[in-house]
Design an enzyme around this catalytic site. Structure first.
Site, PDB file in Angstrom:
ATOM      1  N   THR A  58       0.785  -1.026  -0.293  1.00 41.99           N
ATOM      2  CA  THR A  58       0.017   0.183   0.485  1.00 41.99           C
ATOM      3  C   THR A  58       1.409   0.716  -0.356  1.00 41.99           C
ATOM      4  O   THR A  58       0.625   2.382  -0.557  1.00 41.99           O
ATOM      5  CB  THR A  58      -1.166  -0.192   1.001  1.00 41.99           C
ATOM      6  OG1 THR A  58      -2.036  -0.646   1.112  1.00 41.99           O
ATOM      7  CG2 THR A  58      -1.909   1.246   0.946  1.00 41.99           C
ATOM      8  N   TYR A  72      -8.335   0.086  -3.278  1.00 34.78           N
ATOM      9  CA  TYR A  72      -7.258   1.279  -4.105  1.00 34.78           C
ATOM     10  C   TYR A  72      -6.278  -0.056  -4.723  1.00 34.78           C
ATOM     11  O   TYR A  72      -6.744  -0.827  -4.474  1.00 34.78           O
ATOM     12  CB  TYR A  72      -6.348   2.240  -3.230  1.00 34.78           C
ATOM     13  CG  TYR A  72      -5.781   1.162  -2.366  1.00 34.78           C
ATOM     14  CD1 TYR A  72      -4.636   0.282  -2.196  1.00 34.78           C
ATOM     15  CD2 TYR A  72      -6.938   1.399  -0.923  1.00 34.78           C
ATOM     16  CE1 TYR A  72      -4.522  -0.139  -0.977  1.00 34.78           C
ATOM     17  CE2 TYR A  72      -5.529   0.285   0.415  1.00 34.78           C
ATOM     18  CZ  TYR A  72      -4.947   0.006   0.296  1.00 34.78           C
ATOM     19  OH  TYR A  72      -4.121  -1.018   1.121  1.00 34.78           O
ATOM     20  N   THR A 138       1.801  -4.336   4.429  1.00 31.90           N
ATOM     21  CA  THR A 138       1.559  -4.588   6.144  1.00 31.90           C
ATOM     22  C   THR A 138       1.049  -5.844   6.150  1.00 31.90           C
ATOM     23  O   THR A 138       1.183  -6.400   7.396  1.00 31.90           O
ATOM     24  CB  THR A 138       0.360  -3.105   6.349  1.00 31.90           C
ATOM     25  OG1 THR A 138      -0.874  -3.211   5.827  1.00 31.90           O
ATOM     26  CG2 THR A 138       1.476  -2.382   6.183  1.00 31.90           C
ATOM     27  N   ASP A 139       0.206  -6.435   4.973  1.00 29.50           N
ATOM     28  CA  ASP A 139      -0.042  -7.792   5.329  1.00 29.50           C
ATOM     29  C   ASP A 139       0.391  -9.576   6.335  1.00 29.50           C
ATOM     30  O   ASP A 139       0.283  -9.627   6.581  1.00 29.50           O
ATOM     31  CB  ASP A 139      -0.985  -8.347   4.141  1.00 29.50           C
ATOM     32  CG  ASP A 139      -2.165  -7.539   3.666  1.00 29.50           C
ATOM     33  OD1 ASP A 139      -2.952  -6.437   4.080  1.00 29.50           O
ATOM     34  OD2 ASP A 139      -2.928  -8.272   2.970  1.00 29.50           O
ATOM     35  N   LYS A 211       0.064  -7.113  12.772  1.00 27.05           N
ATOM     36  CA  LYS A 211      -0.957  -6.779  12.897  1.00 27.05           C
ATOM     37  C   LYS A 211      -2.244  -7.082  12.886  1.00 27.05           C
ATOM     38  O   LYS A 211      -2.916  -8.342  12.388  1.00 27.05           O
ATOM     39  CB  LYS A 211      -0.950  -6.956  10.821  1.00 27.05           C
ATOM     40  CG  LYS A 211      -2.012  -6.005  10.038  1.00 27.05           C
ATOM     41  CD  LYS A 211      -1.840  -5.901   8.385  1.00 27.05           C
ATOM     42  CE  LYS A 211      -3.051  -5.278   8.257  1.00 27.05           C
ATOM     43  NZ  LYS A 211      -3.362  -5.068   7.162  1.00 27.05           N
ATOM     44  N   GLU A 331      -2.735 -28.939  27.341  1.00 25.34           N
ATOM     45  CA  GLU A 331      -3.915 -29.548  26.235  1.00 25.34           C
ATOM     46  C   GLU A 331      -3.718 -30.624  25.726  1.00 25.34           C
ATOM     47  O   GLU A 331      -4.302 -31.798  25.493  1.00 25.34           O
ATOM     48  CB  GLU A 331      -4.257 -28.582  25.317  1.00 25.34           C
ATOM     49  CG  GLU A 331      -5.310 -27.112  26.229  1.00 25.34           C
ATOM     50  CD  GLU A 331      -6.566 -27.408  26.907  1.00 25.34           C
ATOM     51  OE1 GLU A 331      -7.118 -28.137  25.564  1.00 25.34           O
ATOM     52  OE2 GLU A 331      -6.672 -26.436  27.093  1.00 25.34           O
TER      53      GLU A 331
HETATM   54  N1  DGL Z   1      -2.359  -6.608   0.136  1.00 20.50           N
HETATM   55  C1  DGL Z   1      -1.486  -5.504   0.823  1.00 20.50           C
HETATM   56  C2  DGL Z   1      -0.372  -5.846   1.159  1.00 20.50           C
HETATM   57  O1  DGL Z   1       0.771  -5.552  -0.350  1.00 20.50           O
HETATM   58  C3  DGL Z   1      -2.133  -4.026   1.018  1.00 20.50           C
HETATM   59  C4  DGL Z   1      -1.791  -3.934   2.055  1.00 20.50           C
HETATM   60  C5  DGL Z   1      -0.677  -2.917   2.716  1.00 20.50           C
HETATM   61  O2  DGL Z   1       0.216  -3.310   2.027  1.00 20.50           O
HETATM   62  O3  DGL Z   1      -1.020  -2.186   3.852  1.00 20.50           O
HETATM   63  O4  DGL Z   1       0.358  -6.006   1.885  1.00 20.50           O
END
Ligand code: DGL
Length: 374
Positions: A58, A72, A138-139, A211, A331
């Site tokens: 992103t 986006y 971020t993923d 995240k 467990e």
């Molecule tokens: N598809 C996601 C990625 O590249 C976009 C999300 C992000 O970067 O925040 O991890």
């Protein structure tokens, strides 16, 4: 320092030529900034040389309109244009961009992870490179950061950075995050702290960060809190990573050419036992079972997991809760079944650690120690 173009010139050229970043980070346009540096800015003896490696995400995204904060296209703006859109970075470092990928981070796989790690390692060996910033989606930023944290053999700062909103959005966070990441990478006190993740004014260790929200800018959290903050052009640490990293670990990115296959199987009510067998058949050397609660395993899932172990596949009990430790022999009787528990690591990061651990040993007792150590 011929390798490092001064960004001020580059920024002017790229900004005027840019189609995509014309509206990007308008709120941080140079004219809107105070002329003087913040009173708290540290006086650096010389500017650090920082390589910014672009991988997509992103932070390299663009939306159709300014209100598209969450819908986006990611991974479209080249890293040099991202750098050019934040001319403030040239005040703190000599930066040079390098595009290694242009992908959403969900498309990272072992091959891409290894390619990135090896390039970072190569750059860190150059005497004229003081630190690295990696722009990343971020993923899966936490998986890449953890992998680098465990495999790079350098004390130099490596900072992975992303954003939750594309640069075209109102309230875009990428410009400040990038600026903060360059600050952190340039800060000599960042040396020896392992791979760091910087977003939303915070510095996290790659080991702990995860995240936790799909769209909010306040999405990254570490169970034990961030290591520090970045405020007003100053990065400050308040605590240190406790677990071994980078030069202290047994893995060297330069010596790893392939990672063993490790599958994550997610538990839920009515989970299909065939998912375990499918993982085994697909060649998994270990299965991280993202179990419920404290690694609890449904009665009908115990036999399939034991059968997988009998075929030589390592079984790691993890938790899908997102925090806390999985307690050995609580467990499930791990000693009896020869299973492993993950300690506090998330399933997706346990996958990284297990893959690395399997490059050294297939002994379940040794593997258990690895989870408790790292
Ligand atoms: N598809 C996601 C990625 O590249 C976009 C999300 C992000 O970067 O925040 O991890």
């Amino acid at each position: 320092m011929k390798h490092f173009a001064r960004v001020t010139t580059l920024a002017a050229a790229l900004l005027s030529a840019s189609l995509i970043t014309g509206t990007v980070h308008a709120q941080l346009a140079p004219s809107a900034q105070p002329a003087a540096a913040p009173a708290t800015a540290p006086a650096e003896a010389r500017k650090a040389n920082i390589v910014i490696i672009g991988t997509g995400g992103t932070i390299a995204g663009a939306g159709a309109s300014a209100i598209n904060t969450a819908a986006y296209q990611s991974a479209v703006v080249p890293v040099d244009k991202i750098i050019a859109s934040v001319p403030e970075v040239s005040k703190v470092a000599n930066v040079k961009g390098e595009q290694i990928f242009q992908i959403g981070s969900e498309s990272f796989n072992n091959e891409r992870l290894l390619k990135l790690g090896k390039r970072v390692s190569e750059l860190l060996k150059q005497p004229d490179v003081d630190g690295i910033v990696i722009t990343h989606g971020t993923d899966t930023i936490e998986e890449t950061a953890y992998f680098l944290n465990l495999t790079l053999k350098s004390d130099k700062p490596v900072v992975v950075v992303g954003s939750m909103r594309p640069g075209t959005a109102l309230g875009a966070d990428g410009a400040l995050n990038l600026y903060d990441a360059v600050l952190v990478a340039s800060n000599p006190t960042s040396r020896g702290k392992g791979t760091l993740v910087v977003l939303n004014d915070e510095i996290h260790t790659g080991r702990d960060v995860t995240k936790s929200n799909t769209f909010k800018t306040e999405t990254f959290r570490s169970a034990f809190g961030p290591l520090g903050y970045v405020v007003e052009g100053r990065s400050q640490y308040y605590r240190l990573p406790a677990r071994p990293h980078t030069v202290q670990t047994e893995w060297d990115i330069d010596k790893i050419d392939k990672l063993p296959e490790v599958a994550v199987v997610y538990a839920y009510g009515n989970v299909n036992p065939a998912s375990i067998d499918a993982a085994v058949k697909s060649g998994a050397k270990a299965i991280v079972y993202a179990a419920t609660g404290n690694g609890s395993v449904g009665d009908y899932m115990v036999e399939p997991l034991k059968a997988a172990r009998a075929k030589g596949v390592q079984i790691v009990r993890a938790s899908r809760t997102g925090s806390g430790v999985v307690i050995r022999n609580a467990e499930q009787p791990d000693d009896k079944y020869d299973w492993i528990v993950t300690d506090d690591q998330m399933p997706q990061k346990a996958r990284i650690l297990m893959a690395l651990a399997l490059t050294k040993t297939n002994d379940s007792k040794a593997l258990q120690q690895v989870f408790w150590k790292y």
